[in-house]
Write an enzyme that holds these catalytic residues in place. Structure first.
Site, PDB file in Angstrom:
ATOM      1  N   LYS A  92       0.878  -1.168  -0.040  1.00  0.00           N
ATOM      2  CA  LYS A  92      -0.004   0.117  -0.116  1.00  0.00           C
ATOM      3  C   LYS A  92       0.828   1.316  -0.177  1.00  0.00           C
ATOM      4  O   LYS A  92       0.788   2.097  -0.547  1.00  0.00           O
ATOM      5  CB  LYS A  92      -1.057   0.010   1.303  1.00  0.00           C
ATOM      6  CG  LYS A  92      -2.264  -0.789   1.067  1.00  0.00           C
ATOM      7  CD  LYS A  92      -3.083  -0.440   2.197  1.00  0.00           C
ATOM      8  CE  LYS A  92      -2.656  -0.499   3.572  1.00  0.00           C
ATOM      9  NZ  LYS A  92      -3.740  -0.376   4.609  1.00  0.00           N
ATOM     10  N   ARG A  95      -6.054  -5.527   2.074  1.00  0.00           N
ATOM     11  CA  ARG A  95      -6.677  -6.226   3.111  1.00  0.00           C
ATOM     12  C   ARG A  95      -6.003  -7.697   3.416  1.00  0.00           C
ATOM     13  O   ARG A  95      -5.443  -8.145   2.180  1.00  0.00           O
ATOM     14  CB  ARG A  95      -8.280  -6.551   2.942  1.00  0.00           C
ATOM     15  CG  ARG A  95      -8.590  -7.193   1.774  1.00  0.00           C
ATOM     16  CD  ARG A  95      -8.966  -8.572   2.132  1.00  0.00           C
ATOM     17  NE  ARG A  95      -9.220  -9.354   1.101  1.00  0.00           N
ATOM     18  CZ  ARG A  95      -8.182 -10.120   0.132  1.00  0.00           C
ATOM     19  NH1 ARG A  95      -7.064 -10.215   0.795  1.00  0.00           N
ATOM     20  NH2 ARG A  95      -8.530 -10.951  -0.828  1.00  0.00           N
ATOM     21  N   VAL A  96      -5.970  -8.172   4.487  1.00  0.00           N
ATOM     22  CA  VAL A  96      -5.655  -9.724   4.541  1.00  0.00           C
ATOM     23  C   VAL A  96      -6.798 -10.310   4.648  1.00  0.00           C
ATOM     24  O   VAL A  96      -7.863 -10.006   5.534  1.00  0.00           O
ATOM     25  CB  VAL A  96      -4.763  -9.842   5.872  1.00  0.00           C
ATOM     26  CG1 VAL A  96      -4.606 -11.192   6.006  1.00  0.00           C
ATOM     27  CG2 VAL A  96      -3.440  -9.093   5.788  1.00  0.00           C
ATOM     28  N   LYS A  97      -7.062 -11.466   4.202  1.00  0.00           N
ATOM     29  CA  LYS A  97      -8.150 -12.431   4.082  1.00  0.00           C
ATOM     30  C   LYS A  97      -8.305 -12.908   5.468  1.00  0.00           C
ATOM     31  O   LYS A  97      -7.696 -13.268   6.328  1.00  0.00           O
ATOM     32  CB  LYS A  97      -7.811 -13.410   3.112  1.00  0.00           C
ATOM     33  CG  LYS A  97      -9.325 -14.054   2.307  1.00  0.00           C
ATOM     34  CD  LYS A  97      -8.871 -14.983   1.275  1.00  0.00           C
ATOM     35  CE  LYS A  97     -10.214 -15.495   0.454  1.00  0.00           C
ATOM     36  NZ  LYS A  97     -10.512 -14.421  -0.359  1.00  0.00           N
ATOM     37  N   ALA A 106     -10.064 -22.633   0.756  1.00  0.00           N
ATOM     38  CA  ALA A 106      -9.395 -23.987   0.932  1.00  0.00           C
ATOM     39  C   ALA A 106     -10.332 -25.157   0.574  1.00  0.00           C
ATOM     40  O   ALA A 106      -9.814 -26.036  -0.053  1.00  0.00           O
ATOM     41  CB  ALA A 106      -8.457 -24.162   2.139  1.00  0.00           C
ATOM     42  N   GLU A 158      -2.383 -10.870  -4.255  1.00  0.00           N
ATOM     43  CA  GLU A 158      -3.390 -10.586  -5.639  1.00  0.00           C
ATOM     44  C   GLU A 158      -3.626  -8.797  -5.492  1.00  0.00           C
ATOM     45  O   GLU A 158      -3.861  -8.453  -4.627  1.00  0.00           O
ATOM     46  CB  GLU A 158      -4.536 -11.337  -5.527  1.00  0.00           C
ATOM     47  CG  GLU A 158      -5.550 -10.838  -6.761  1.00  0.00           C
ATOM     48  CD  GLU A 158      -6.761 -11.630  -6.678  1.00  0.00           C
ATOM     49  OE1 GLU A 158      -7.083 -12.464  -7.364  1.00  0.00           O
ATOM     50  OE2 GLU A 158      -7.783 -10.946  -5.804  1.00  0.00           O
ATOM     51  N   ASN A 189     -15.304  -0.990  -9.335  1.00  0.00           N
ATOM     52  CA  ASN A 189     -15.116  -1.315  -7.979  1.00  0.00           C
ATOM     53  C   ASN A 189     -16.726  -1.292  -7.239  1.00  0.00           C
ATOM     54  O   ASN A 189     -16.857  -1.582  -6.328  1.00  0.00           O
ATOM     55  CB  ASN A 189     -14.088  -0.150  -7.256  1.00  0.00           C
ATOM     56  CG  ASN A 189     -13.697  -0.750  -5.938  1.00  0.00           C
ATOM     57  OD1 ASN A 189     -13.127  -1.745  -5.778  1.00  0.00           O
ATOM     58  ND2 ASN A 189     -14.259   0.137  -5.079  1.00  0.00           N
TER      59      ASN A 189
END
Length: 268
Positions: free
Chosen positions: A21, A46-48, A57, A140, A149
């Site tokens: 970022k 963001r982190v998932k 998964a 990603e 968006n």
């Protein structure tokens, strides 16, 4: 589920998101300071969530001991652009960077999804320097226009509400909205030159005003109170009349006054 410490597992991903970022925001600032057009409007990341990682998964049949390579978007960066043409330029800028490696991309703009989703995805390998040493992290990067968006955010919320099973009427309305967003992007591209010229004029005017006010403060610093007050009066009049040419001339006059004040100040 395995008994891993998820906080420790996600640490390098959090670091990667924060660093990326900052790097893309600095790239935006650098391009603007060089008086070049920046394809970046703004950047988010963001982190998932752990629940989302586990759900993905399970859906992709990724073993728990292969999450780091099997789930490529645990770290996610989103870059918003004003125009569709900016997306390819932004992708090229990323491809030519040496601090990350592009593994592959997914072009959902040329080949939109059935739902109407449009975006440009790049999977990159980014090296994180942690306390335990260097660790390559998959991330990603999604590149979109503001209209893309907006649509994608609404679709994501609706998919969450309906658990991915959208009613047919909602699907149809979303599809129509996606085409409307695409039409908006194309219309904005058709008047891009007018938009960017207007934005540049506004930005140049803002920079000029900031520079003039800083110059007046410099005169006060060098104890040229009378000169500073006179320049302030001239500035107020020119600004009131929106006389840009006069303001530019005023800036040149103040630069000369500051140089004289500086020489006198240092000669004391």
């Amino acid at each position: 589920m395995d008994g891993r410490d998820w906080n420790k597992f996600l640490l390098p991903y959090e670091q990667a998101v924060e660093e990326l970022k900052v790097k893309f925001k600095l790239l935006r600032s650098e391009l603007k300071k060089r008086e070049e057009y920046s394809p970046i409007e703004f950047v988010t990341g963001r982190v998932k969530r752990i629940s989302s990682i586990l759900d993905k998964a399970k859906r992709l049949n990724v073993p728990m001991d292969q999450l780091e390579t099997g789930i490529e978007d645990i770290a996610g960066i989103r870059i918003m652009c004003q125009f569709m043409e900016d997306i390819e330029r932004m992708a090229d800028l990323i491809r030519h960077r040496h601090d990350m490696k592009v593994l592959y991309f997914k072009d959902y703009i040329t080949n939109k999804k059935e739902s109407g989703y449009r975006s440009y995805h790049m999977i990159v390998e980014y090296p994180v320097q942690s306390a335990l040493g260097m660790k390559p992290i998959l991330a990603e990067i999604q590149i979109r226009t503001l209209a893309m968006n907006f649509w994608a955010t609404i679709e994501h919320s609706l998919n969450y509400k309906y658990k991915g099973e959208l009613p047919e009427d909602v699907k149809m309305r979303l599809s129509k909205a996606a085409e409307a967003a695409n039409l908006l992007d194309r219309e904005m591209s058709s008047i891009r030159d007018d938009i960017t010229e207007s934005q540049k004029l506004f930005e140049d005017r803002s920079n000029l005003i900031n520079s003039l006010l800083n110059q007046i403060q410099k005169l006060y610093f060098y104890r040229r109170v009378r000169d500073a007050a006179q320049f302030q009066l001239r500035f107020n009049e020119l600004w009131e009349n929106e006389n840009i040419w006069g303001l530019k001339q005023l800036s040149d006059d103040m630069e000369n006054a500051i140089e004289r004040a500086k020489r006198d100040f240092e000669g004391r």
